[in-house]
Enzyme design. Structure first.
Site, PDB file in Angstrom:
ATOM      1  N   LYS A   1      -3.937   1.639   1.859  1.00  0.00           N
ATOM      2  CA  LYS A   1      -2.949   0.863   2.591  1.00  0.00           C
ATOM      3  C   LYS A   1      -2.131   0.226   1.452  1.00  0.00           C
ATOM      4  O   LYS A   1      -2.922  -0.559   0.650  1.00  0.00           O
ATOM      5  CB  LYS A   1      -3.674  -0.146   3.375  1.00  0.00           C
TER       6      LYS A   1
ATOM      7  N   LYS B   1      -0.856   4.355   4.996  1.00  0.00           N
ATOM      8  CA  LYS B   1       0.125   3.433   5.638  1.00  0.00           C
ATOM      9  C   LYS B   1       0.718   2.452   4.526  1.00  0.00           C
ATOM     10  O   LYS B   1       0.181   2.025   3.679  1.00  0.00           O
ATOM     11  CB  LYS B   1      -0.901   2.190   6.223  1.00  0.00           C
TER      12      LYS B   1
HETATM   13  C1  PBG Z   1      -3.144  -6.729   8.829  1.00  0.00           C
HETATM   14  C2  PBG Z   1      -2.421  -5.533   9.202  1.00  0.00           C
HETATM   15  C3  PBG Z   1      -0.891  -5.178   8.885  1.00  0.00           C
HETATM   16  C4  PBG Z   1      -0.447  -4.228   9.544  1.00  0.00           C
HETATM   17  C5  PBG Z   1      -1.486  -3.565  10.059  1.00  0.00           C
HETATM   18  N1  PBG Z   1      -2.692  -4.467   9.790  1.00  0.00           N
HETATM   19  C6  PBG Z   1      -0.128  -5.941   8.062  1.00  0.00           C
HETATM   20  C7  PBG Z   1      -0.597  -6.650   6.819  1.00  0.00           C
HETATM   21  O1  PBG Z   1      -1.486  -5.959   6.352  1.00  0.00           O
HETATM   22  O2  PBG Z   1      -0.002  -7.680   6.402  1.00  0.00           O
HETATM   23  C8  PBG Z   1       0.784  -3.743   9.554  1.00  0.00           C
HETATM   24  C9  PBG Z   1       1.445  -2.869  10.786  1.00  0.00           C
HETATM   25  C10 PBG Z   1       2.719  -2.838  10.727  1.00  0.00           C
HETATM   26  O3  PBG Z   1       3.548  -3.145   9.960  1.00  0.00           O
HETATM   27  O4  PBG Z   1       3.331  -2.247  11.650  1.00  0.00           O
HETATM   28  N2  PBG Z   1      -4.559  -6.448   8.532  1.00  0.00           N
END
Ligand code: PBG
Length: 325
Positions: free
Chosen positions: A196, A249
């Site tokens: 991520k 992601k």
């Molecule tokens: C938070 C989380 C995020 C997303 C999923 N879980 C955002 C972040 O890390 O700030 C992003 C999902 C999206 O942008 O559609 N743990």
């Protein structure tokens, strides 16, 4: 052999030919739809930066879950934005908290729809970080993973079909696996947000999940967008710790990562087409600058062609309906 003996266009000339030689086929079976749950009753609060997406109270989320299942999408990914936020993420640990209540309600209304519960601290903490914050602002990795394991257990007890840690702390998959196994949830899979990235494409989501960090950013735990080898390392570590599925992601800007991960691991690879990727398409389509349906299908096809087995996307129910029509 070369031109004129070889003509690549021969198998491209009509729709039946194109259908027969198509290498990538999207299916609703591969899609997961995110849901955002908020407190209250009858609440359907539009997320301004994500046209068509709303924050839903549990009763409304149940209605959407039914529609999603009816469209042929096999799973939802649940995010909760509880009202009470504190340093300990108490709302996420509460067996009667918002996320737990939503999981239970959706499972009882649609038993065959899989509910994946996002496991993180950012939506339930006052500081909005994904782990506990030490005085001075650093993230306390090792106490965070204990809390994350308790959150995952709470969601498993509420009936979640899978838990999906999105925090990016080191060792959290192992901590979650141990907590689940100790409590009789040996069969609950872990979907790890393994690679991520610290991405600008999460902006709209933070409005939906009310999870923007109050100070600083997430670069000490999420990955540097410049790194690819590190993604393979992250994914391998999570699999060693017990991850059943691994995620990359965002998806669109990271197709090379999806491909590398797919070629390295044997578990299913999930790609998350995140909020910013969704909103870009929506915004351009609203201005008439792009054909929404064609653009959506092209991005998802690209993500699958890169190697994703499953795709989390805000377009999931719509796409499922298009594919069935
Ligand atoms: C938070 C989380 C995020 C997303 C999923 N879980 C955002 C972040 O890390 O700030 C992003 C999902 C999206 O942008 O559609 N743990």
């Amino acid at each position: 052999m070369s031109f004129p003996n070889v003509r690549a266009r021969r198998t491209r000339q009509t729709d039946p030919w194109r259908r027969m030689v198509r290498e990538t086929r999207l299916s609703p079976d591969a899609l997961i739809y995110p849901l955002f749950v908020v407190p209250g009753k009858g609440v359907r609060h539009p997320v301004s930066s994500m046209p068509g997406i709303s924050q839903l109270s549990v009763d409304e989320a149940v209605k959407d879950a039914r529609a999603v299942a009816e469209a042929g999408v096999p799973a939802v990914l649940l995010f909760a934005a509880p009202e009470e936020k504190d340093a300990r993420a108490s709302a996420a640990l509460d067996p009667h908290g918002l996320a737990a209540a939503a999981i239970t309600a959706i499972k009882s209304a649609c038993p065959s729809l899989l509910v994946w519960a996002d496991v993180c601290l950012c939506g339930a903490t006052d500081h909005g970080h994904c782990g506990h914050v030490l005085p001075g602002g650093a993230i306390d990795n090792d106490s965070s993973i204990q809390t994350l394991a308790q959150v995952a257990l709470n969601y498993a007890r509420a009936g979640a079909d899978a838990v999906a840690p999105s925090d990016m702390m080191d060792g959290r998959v192992q901590a979650i696996r141990q907590a689940l196994d100790r409590d009789g949830f040996a069969m609950t899979p872990i979907v790890s947000y393994a690679a991520k990235y610290a991405s600008s494409f999460y902006g709209p989501f933070r409005e939906a999940a009310e999870s923007a960090p109050a100070f600083g950013d997430r670069r000490s735990y999420q990955m540097d967008p410049a790194n690819a080898r590190e993604a393979v390392r992250e994914v391998s570590l999570d699999i060693e710790e017990g991850a059943d599925l691994v995620m990359v992601k965002p998806a669109g800007p990271y197709l090379d990562i999806i491909r590398r991960v797919r070629e390295t691991v044997r578990v299913p690879v999930v790609a998350y087409q995140v909020s910013g990727e969704f909103s870009l398409i929506k915004a351009a389509a609203e201005r008439g600058w792009i054909d929404e349906r064609a653009a959506v299908l092209e991005t998802l096809t690209g993500i699958q062609r890169a190697g994703a087995d499953l795709i989390i996307t805000y377009f999931a129910p719509e796409v499922a309906r298009w594919l069935r029509a």
